[in-house]
Design an enzyme around this catalytic site. Structure first.
Site, PDB file in Angstrom:
ATOM      1  N   ASN A   1       0.875  -1.166   0.000  1.00  0.00           N
ATOM      2  CA  ASN A   1       0.000   0.000   0.000  1.00  0.00           C
ATOM      3  C   ASN A   1       0.918   1.224   0.000  1.00  0.00           C
ATOM      4  OD1 ASN A   1      -1.759   2.087   0.453  1.00  0.00           O
ATOM      5  ND2 ASN A   1      -2.390   1.438   2.503  1.00  0.00           N
TER       6      ASN A   1
ATOM      7  N   LYS B   1       0.179   4.226  -0.242  1.00  0.00           N
ATOM      8  CA  LYS B   1      -0.439   5.426   0.339  1.00  0.00           C
ATOM      9  C   LYS B   1      -0.187   6.621  -0.594  1.00  0.00           C
ATOM     10  CE  LYS B   1      -0.081   3.199   4.772  1.00  0.00           C
ATOM     11  NZ  LYS B   1       0.025   3.286   6.210  1.00  0.00           N
TER      12      LYS B   1
ATOM     13  N   GLY C   1       2.584   2.359  10.729  1.00  0.00           N
ATOM     14  CA  GLY C   1       3.563   3.436  10.581  1.00  0.00           C
ATOM     15  C   GLY C   1       4.300   3.780  11.859  1.00  0.00           C
TER      16      GLY C   1
ATOM     17  N   GLU D   1      -6.663   4.988   7.867  1.00  0.00           N
ATOM     18  CA  GLU D   1      -6.380   6.396   7.562  1.00  0.00           C
ATOM     19  C   GLU D   1      -7.581   7.058   6.889  1.00  0.00           C
ATOM     20  OE1 GLU D   1      -2.760   5.617   5.465  1.00  0.00           O
ATOM     21  OE2 GLU D   1      -1.817   5.031   7.348  1.00  0.00           O
TER      22      GLU D   1
ATOM     23  N   GLU E   1      -5.442  -4.709  10.503  1.00  0.00           N
ATOM     24  CA  GLU E   1      -4.420  -3.674  10.680  1.00  0.00           C
ATOM     25  C   GLU E   1      -4.651  -2.938  11.997  1.00  0.00           C
ATOM     26  OE1 GLU E   1      -2.513  -2.579   6.678  1.00  0.00           O
ATOM     27  OE2 GLU E   1      -4.109  -1.151   7.065  1.00  0.00           O
TER      28      GLU E   1
ATOM     29  N   SER F   1       3.363  -2.163  10.180  1.00  0.00           N
ATOM     30  CA  SER F   1       4.815  -2.293  10.341  1.00  0.00           C
ATOM     31  C   SER F   1       5.344  -3.689  10.020  1.00  0.00           C
ATOM     32  CB  SER F   1       5.241  -1.858  11.753  1.00  0.00           C
ATOM     33  OG  SER F   1       4.882  -0.511  11.972  1.00  0.00           O
TER      34      SER F   1
ATOM     35  N   HIS G   1      -9.475   1.609   4.851  1.00  0.00           N
ATOM     36  CA  HIS G   1      -8.199   1.737   5.566  1.00  0.00           C
ATOM     37  C   HIS G   1      -8.390   2.675   6.753  1.00  0.00           C
ATOM     38  CE1 HIS G   1      -4.050   2.707   6.493  1.00  0.00           C
ATOM     39  NE2 HIS G   1      -3.721   1.598   5.848  1.00  0.00           N
TER      40      HIS G   1
HETATM   41  P1  13P Z   1       3.042   0.382   7.606  1.00  0.00           P
HETATM   42  O1  13P Z   1       3.529  -0.911   7.030  1.00  0.00           O
HETATM   43  O2  13P Z   1       3.810   1.565   7.123  1.00  0.00           O
HETATM   44  O3  13P Z   1       2.924   0.294   9.091  1.00  0.00           O
HETATM   45  O4  13P Z   1       1.564   0.607   7.054  1.00  0.00           O
HETATM   46  C1  13P Z   1       0.664  -0.440   7.148  1.00  0.00           C
HETATM   47  C2  13P Z   1      -0.554  -0.085   6.405  1.00  0.00           C
HETATM   48  O5  13P Z   1      -1.279   0.819   6.769  1.00  0.00           O
HETATM   49  C3  13P Z   1      -0.849  -0.830   5.170  1.00  0.00           C
HETATM   50  O6  13P Z   1      -2.109  -0.549   4.697  1.00  0.00           O
END
Ligand code: 13P
Length: 257
Positions: free
Chosen positions: A13, A15, A177, A101, A171, A217, A99
């Site tokens: 992903n 982002k 992150g 976010e 997640e 992560s 997601h």
């Molecule tokens: P990270 O791997 O950067 O923690 O992000 C995970 C994520 O949100 C994947 O959709």
């Protein structure tokens, strides 16, 4: 993982990272080093404007293209939005829905997630439905209750024969992150819980065929142990998907019995 019954899927992903020009460099590197990774499906969920580039760059490769969001209406006066059929028409196979976010910053709710799942399935896309708890919710001991609500509402009204087309991604928000990963046991526990929800509603055959990823992560170092868990069928990878060497290491970590 259990490759006998279901697909292992390693998805990046990106982002809001990588212009189409930068993304092309990354995809070319990944394509050159994953070789014939037959043990898992590989997906690059790129920013919407990178999709045409990604489809072209990954033509004749084993890597599928995913989007990060869609609008649930088929068309109309929704300035700035992108429909499921627009994604499908470009050659997109997967789409991330819900997601954390998007839930946190863009007002996505369990209701809009459900509408988006229907729209994606209708257009022939594979939704990657994200669910996960905050640190406060975990500490309150309500993780499983919350996951149940998120999963059940995401798939509300989806007919049994379409459930297998949905990928779930657990997640935990506190692991996204942050460099803080759920332990393999914590990740498996919730992935197993998601499978139990599917089993209760749709039976054992459907439940064992559904791919449930872990995200938060996941990196080149911890991927092997996470993927060794019986109910963790892949990863949804943020930060580590932006470095070709790390992403390819994760893809290779999925090559285990
Ligand atoms: P990270 O791997 O950067 O923690 O992000 C995970 C994520 O949100 C994947 O959709």
């Amino acid at each position: 993982m259990n490759r006998r019954y279901r697909k292992t899927i390693i998805a990046g992903n990106w982002k809001m990272n990588k212009t189409a020009t930068e993304g092309k460099v990354l995809l070319d590197e990944i394509k050159a080093s994953v070789g014939k990774a037959k043990w898992c499906e590989i997906v690059a969920c790129v920013p919407a404007v990178d999709i045409p580039m990604a489809v072209k760059a990954l033509k004749d490769s084993r890597i599928a293209v995913g989007a990060q969001n869609l609008h649930y209406e088929p068309s109309g006066a929704y300035t700035g939005e992108i429909s499921a059929s627009m994604l499908k028409d470009l050659g997109v196979k997967y789409v991330i829905i819900g997601h954390s976010e998007r839930r946190q910053y863009f007002g996505e709710t369990d209701v809009t997630v459900n509408k988006k799942v229907h729209a994606a399935l209708e257009a022939g896309l594979h939704p990657i439905v994200c669910v996960g708890e905050s640190l406060e919710q975990r500490e309150m001991g309500i993780t499983n209750d919350l996951i149940s609500v998120q999963v059940k509402s995401a798939i509300c009204g989806v007919p049994a024969d379409k459930i297998r087309r949905i990928v779930f991604a657990y997640e935990p928000i506190w692991a996204i992150g942050t460099g803080k990963t759920a332990t393999s046991e914590q990740a498996n526990e919730v992935c197993e819980h998601i499978r139990t929800i599917i089993r209760k509603q749709f039976g054992a055959r459907t439940a064992r065929a559904v791919t449930i990823q872990y995200g938060g992560s996941m990196n080149a170092k911890n991927a092997h142990d996470l993927l060794a868990q019986p109910d963790v069928d892949g990863g949804l990878i943020g930060g580590a998907s932006l470095k070709s060497a790390d992403f390819v290491t994760i893809v290779n970590a999925a090559n285990q019995e």
